[in-house]
Each structure stands twice: as C-alpha cells, then as structure tokens.
Design an enzyme around this catalytic site. Structure first.
Site, mmCIF file in Angstrom:
data_model
loop_
_atom_site.group_PDB
_atom_site.id
_atom_site.type_symbol
_atom_site.label_atom_id
_atom_site.label_comp_id
_atom_site.label_asym_id
_atom_site.label_seq_id
_atom_site.Cartn_x
_atom_site.Cartn_y
_atom_site.Cartn_z
ATOM 1 N N ARG A 32 5.742 4.875 1.800
ATOM 2 C CA ARG A 32 6.209 5.637 0.651
ATOM 3 C C ARG A 32 6.001 4.833 -0.621
ATOM 4 N NH1 ARG A 32 12.795 5.427 1.704
ATOM 5 N NH2 ARG A 32 13.093 3.205 1.226
ATOM 6 N N ASP B 68 4.417 -0.395 8.090
ATOM 7 C CA ASP B 68 5.771 -0.251 7.556
ATOM 8 C C ASP B 68 6.761 -0.322 8.706
ATOM 9 O OD1 ASP B 68 8.059 0.580 5.897
ATOM 10 O OD2 ASP B 68 6.568 1.459 4.558
ATOM 11 N N ASP C 38 7.216 -5.306 10.692
ATOM 12 C CA ASP C 38 8.255 -6.037 9.970
ATOM 13 C C ASP C 38 7.558 -7.255 9.394
ATOM 14 O OD1 ASP C 38 10.219 -7.796 9.133
ATOM 15 O OD2 ASP C 38 11.471 -7.580 10.909
ATOM 16 N N ASN D 50 2.528 -5.207 -0.202
ATOM 17 C CA ASN D 50 3.370 -4.402 -1.075
ATOM 18 C C ASN D 50 4.820 -4.340 -0.613
ATOM 19 O OD1 ASN D 50 4.019 -2.036 -2.974
ATOM 20 N ND2 ASN D 50 4.326 -1.121 -0.947
ATOM 21 N N TYR E 199 15.787 -11.649 -5.816
ATOM 22 C CA TYR E 199 14.575 -10.869 -6.063
ATOM 23 C C TYR E 199 13.671 -11.588 -7.060
ATOM 24 C CZ TYR E 199 11.709 -6.747 -7.189
ATOM 25 O OH TYR E 199 10.677 -5.870 -7.393
ATOM 26 N N LYS F 157 9.807 -13.028 -6.406
ATOM 27 C CA LYS F 157 8.648 -12.526 -7.137
ATOM 28 C C LYS F 157 7.966 -13.624 -7.947
ATOM 29 C CE LYS F 157 8.825 -8.323 -5.627
ATOM 30 N NZ LYS F 157 7.764 -7.797 -4.734
ATOM 31 N N VAL G 26 8.832 1.448 -12.110
ATOM 32 C CA VAL G 26 7.967 2.459 -11.523
ATOM 33 C C VAL G 26 8.848 3.438 -10.759
ATOM 34 C CG1 VAL G 26 6.090 2.889 -9.875
ATOM 35 C CG2 VAL G 26 6.002 0.893 -11.386
ATOM 36 N N THR H 232 10.032 5.032 -8.014
ATOM 37 C CA THR H 232 10.016 4.935 -6.555
ATOM 38 C C THR H 232 11.449 5.045 -6.047
ATOM 39 O OG1 THR H 232 10.307 2.526 -6.475
ATOM 40 C CG2 THR H 232 8.033 3.352 -6.656
ATOM 41 N N THR I 260 13.996 2.727 -7.671
ATOM 42 C CA THR I 260 14.527 3.035 -9.003
ATOM 43 C C THR I 260 15.121 4.438 -9.071
ATOM 44 O OG1 THR I 260 12.355 3.818 -9.749
ATOM 45 C CG2 THR I 260 12.872 1.492 -10.123
#
Length: 249
Positions: free
Chosen positions: A16, A37, A60, A87, A152, A156, A185, A187, A190
């Site tokens: 997704r 996924d 995983d 991703n 997070y 990143k 973005v 998704t 968010t």
C-alpha cells in the site's frame, strides 16, 4: 517500450501507499515486480491486479531469513534483481524520555536494519544482473529534526548515511544507491493529519504516492550519473522558513 523492460524489482512495504505506487509504476514500465510486505492479503491482491510476472512475497524486513528467501525466490522465478526499493517503514510516537527501548528498537529494526539487510542480501543478485539501482526511501526527517519522533528521525538519518556508504562500496559493480526524502505524503501514516498540517509549506498540500514513485523510476532509469545522493520531495519544507523581502531590504 517500457523503461524497465527485462528488469526485476523488489519493492518492500509494497502492499500500500508509496510502495504500492512504486510497484504499479514499475510494472507499467515493464518490470517483473516482487511486492514484498507483511500485509499478506493486500500484497497478494496488488500482485494479482498487476498480473503478468508480478508476484507477492511475505517479508518482515527486519528478519534475515525472510530476506534470503525472498531474494532467492525472486531470482529463481524472475531472474537476477536489478532494482531494489527499500520502502518499508514504521513510525512510533514518543519523546526521547517517553519512548520505550522496545519501541525505539522496533523502529530502528524496520527502518534502518531492514534496509541494511535488503542491500546486504540483494547485492550479489544485482551483481549477477550486471548492475542496477537501489532506492532507499528515507524522509525529510533524515535531513532535519522533529520532536516527539526521535527513533524515527534517528532511523531516517541513519538510512541517509547508510545510503552513502553503500553507494561507495557498490559503485565498482555498477550498482547505484540513492535515497528519496519525502515530506508529508498522503498515505496511511498521515491519515490522521488534516490540510492544516501542510498549510505553511511553500507548496501547501500533501504529496501523492505517485509523485514519489516517479522519482524512484527516475533514479532507476534516468539518473545514471547519480549515486550516494538525496532526492527531496517535500513541497519546499527544507528550503527554509517562508520569507518575504521588499525592495531595499
């Protein structure tokens, strides 16, 4: 003729959001795509939608055995991997004092360790393909800091640095490694944010997963002299605070 004809791609977090947009675009451009996924139902449905040589694989990303199985099966069924899109990612809230050790490790394991395992496992396959591209989906949280999501942010920033190290190591094999740094973005991550979240941006809107997918395609096919660099899609957020100047100032 598709820009990815006869290319084999693995897209993690592919069921997704950004991952699904990448998988759809890559398949439309002729790639044999493995949608990887942990969301088995959604991932299998997407692979069926894509048809042709597309396939779904449970992955995983924090687990080495899963990576070895996915890469081996992809190469066995579709051929050597020539594009890897790391991703898969998660976000867990909490200040540095509030976030638990288990939560912090979970974010690092998926967002950073997962990409490291992916590059480590897929690199021999990319060599057998004669080279290719690795696209790591980082974030503007890998360029600047944000309070309340320290784990997070750390993951990143780490992915940004890891991208550069991998680019230097893999360049002799014709493997380019770049990172994409999206801002807000639209998704599942968010889904709880309304339009006020982006109102102060120079481009005051959410980005779309398809816009990130087009950048991933550009890196995989057109950015042939780029490696170890960041591609930012953030509506201008990291350009600086909005400032209006008048004549003479």
């Amino acid at each position: 003729m598709g820009r990815l004809n006869e290319r084999v791609a693995i897209v993690t977090g592919g069921a997704r959001g950004i991952g699904a947009a990448v998988a759809r675009l890559f398949a439309a451009e002729g790639a044999a795509v493995t949608v990887a996924d942990v969301l088995d139902t959604e991932g299998a449905e997407l692979a069926a939608e894509l048809g042709g040589p597309a396939r779904y694989a449970h992955l995983d990303v924090s687990t080495e055995d899963d990576w070895q199985k996915v890469v081996a099966e992809t190469e066995g069924e579709q051929g050597p991997v020539s594009v890897l899109v790391n991703n898969a990612g998660i976000l867990e809230w909490g200040t540095i004092e509030e976030q638990t050790l288990a939560s912090f490790r979970r974010v690092i394991d998926v967002n950073l360790q997962g990409a490291w395992l992916g590059m480590r496992t897929a690199a021999p396959s990319l060599r057998r393909a004669g080279g290719g591209a690795i696209v790591n989906i980082s974030s503007i949280a890998g360029i600047t800091g944000y309070a309340g999501i320290g784990g997070y942010v750390a993951s990143k920033w780490g992915l940004r640095g890891l991208t550069k190290a991998a680019a230097l190591e893999l360049a002799p094999d014709g493997i380019r490694v770049c990172s994409i740094h999206p801002g807000a973005v639209r998704t599942a991550m968010t889904a709880d944010f309304d339009d006020s979240f982006t109102a102060a941006q120079p481009l005051p809107r959410f980005g779309e997963p398809e816009e990130v997918a087009r950048m991933a395609l550009f890196i995989a096919t057109e950015a042939t002299f780029s490696t170890g660099v960041e591609f930012v899609l953030d509506g201008g957020v990291t350009a600086g605070p909005p400032t209006t100047l008048t004549a003479g100032h």
